[in-house]
Design a protein around this motif. Structure first.
Motif, short mmCIF file in Angstrom:
data_model
loop_
_atom_site.label_atom_id
_atom_site.label_comp_id
_atom_site.label_asym_id
_atom_site.label_seq_id
_atom_site.Cartn_x
_atom_site.Cartn_y
_atom_site.Cartn_z
N SER A 8 10.48 -1.64 -3.16
CA SER A 8 11.57 -2.62 -3.15
C SER A 8 11.19 -3.95 -2.52
CB SER A 8 12.78 -2.03 -2.44
OG SER A 8 12.44 -1.64 -1.11
N ILE A 9 10.14 -3.97 -1.66
CA ILE A 9 9.67 -5.21 -1.04
C ILE A 9 8.17 -5.34 -1.30
CG2 ILE A 9 9.36 -6.50 1.12
CD1 ILE A 9 11.77 -5.07 2.26
N LYS A 10 7.73 -6.52 -1.74
CA LYS A 10 6.31 -6.75 -1.96
C LYS A 10 5.55 -6.62 -0.64
CE LYS A 10 6.82 -9.78 -5.98
NZ LYS A 10 6.57 -11.13 -6.53
N HIS A 11 4.33 -6.07 -0.70
CA HIS A 11 3.61 -5.80 0.53
C HIS A 11 2.13 -5.60 0.26
CE1 HIS A 11 4.60 -1.95 -1.32
NE2 HIS A 11 3.58 -1.42 -0.67
N ILE A 12 1.35 -5.67 1.33
CA ILE A 12 -0.06 -5.32 1.27
C ILE A 12 -0.31 -4.19 2.26
CG2 ILE A 12 -0.98 -7.51 0.43
CD1 ILE A 12 -1.47 -8.38 3.27
N ILE A 13 -1.36 -3.43 2.03
CA ILE A 13 -1.60 -2.26 2.87
C ILE A 13 -3.06 -2.18 3.32
CG2 ILE A 13 0.20 -0.95 1.67
CD1 ILE A 13 -2.05 0.66 0.29
N LYS A 14 -3.26 -1.47 4.42
CA LYS A 14 -4.58 -1.02 4.82
C LYS A 14 -4.46 0.46 5.11
CE LYS A 14 -8.32 -1.31 8.17
NZ LYS A 14 -8.77 -1.79 9.50
N LYS A 15 -5.13 1.27 4.31
CA LYS A 15 -5.03 2.71 4.45
C LYS A 15 -5.77 3.18 5.70
CE LYS A 15 -4.64 3.59 -0.51
NZ LYS A 15 -5.24 4.31 -1.68
N THR A 16 -5.42 4.37 6.14
CA THR A 16 -6.12 4.96 7.28
C THR A 16 -7.59 5.18 6.91
OG1 THR A 16 -5.37 7.11 6.48
CG2 THR A 16 -4.13 6.13 8.28
#
Length: 225
Positions: A8-16
């Protein structure tokens, strides 16, 4: 680092990177910034956090976003209360959505906000205090008008609060007012002022990273015991 659109919200990630802990660390940027701003912290944050940095809902320029409108000329109307409350609901929903989407464990959630993001972080944490246990509020303040009417389950809730002594956007005395509320609720808080304006200086950043690492180690020991 990709801008994700499936939730629902645009985002960026860094996985574990290591381990299976997968604790959510959510970042909420300030007015006129974007999801890449606080994401720069990721290089110094423990690698078994699953880091998500979200993009503001409203566009205020090219690659510049906000979470609600601000009237910089009227301190009494500094916050668009209706928009802020709506955003609190949307981010609260996103937290549950992200935990399910990325198969994160039911560990205590951490949130980190700067300025407008910090103001929201207070309210989001108190609204979801059964799930959120660590809050980093940078150059923001506690706004009573957007807090939930009923606040429960705030045991183990802890805040890292920092502010620049010479902040021209959000005066330091605004930040101090929230400390009284947290003290009355017996919510543990680290608070420190720095020789800076509406930003983080080197000492502020080092204190922040050290606090994250210290609390992370204690939290990990607690839930592994």
């Amino acid at each position: 680092m990709l801008l994700k659109n499936q939730l629902s919200i645009k985002h960026i990630i860094k996985k574990t990177v290591c381990g299976n802990e997968k604790t959510l660390f959510l970042m909420i940027h300030g007015y006129g910034s974007n999801e890449k701003d606080l994401f720069s912290f990721q290089k110094d944050i423990p690698e078994n956090f699953f880091i998500i940095s979200i993009q503001g809902i409203y566009s205020v320029g090219t690659n510049k976003y906000s979470w609600y409108d601000i009237d910089f000329d009227n301190k009494n109307q500094f916050i668009n209360i209706i928009q802020a409350k709506k955003t609190i609901e949307e981010i609260s929903f996103f937290i549950h959505e992200a935990i399910e989407e990325y198969k994160l464990k039911n560990n205590p959630v951490w949130i980190c906000g700067f300025s407008q993001g910090a103001i929201l972080s207070y309210a989001i944490a108190l609204k979801n205090s059964d799930k959120i246990k660590k809050v980093i509020a940078l150059s923001g303040y506690l706004e009573n008008r957007i807090l939930p009417k009923q606040i429960n389950h705030y045991s183990d809730l802890e805040f890292f609060i920092s502010h620049g002594k010479y902040d021209p956007i959000i005066p330091v005395n605004w930040a101090k007012k929230g400390l009284k509320f947290l003290k009355e609720k017996k919510i543990l808080s680290f608070y420190k002022e720095y020789e800076s304006g509406h930003t983080l200086n080197h000492l502020n950043y080092q204190d922040l990273i050290n606090w994250i690492k210290e609390k992370h180690i204690k939290n990990k020991s607690k839930y592994e015991s």
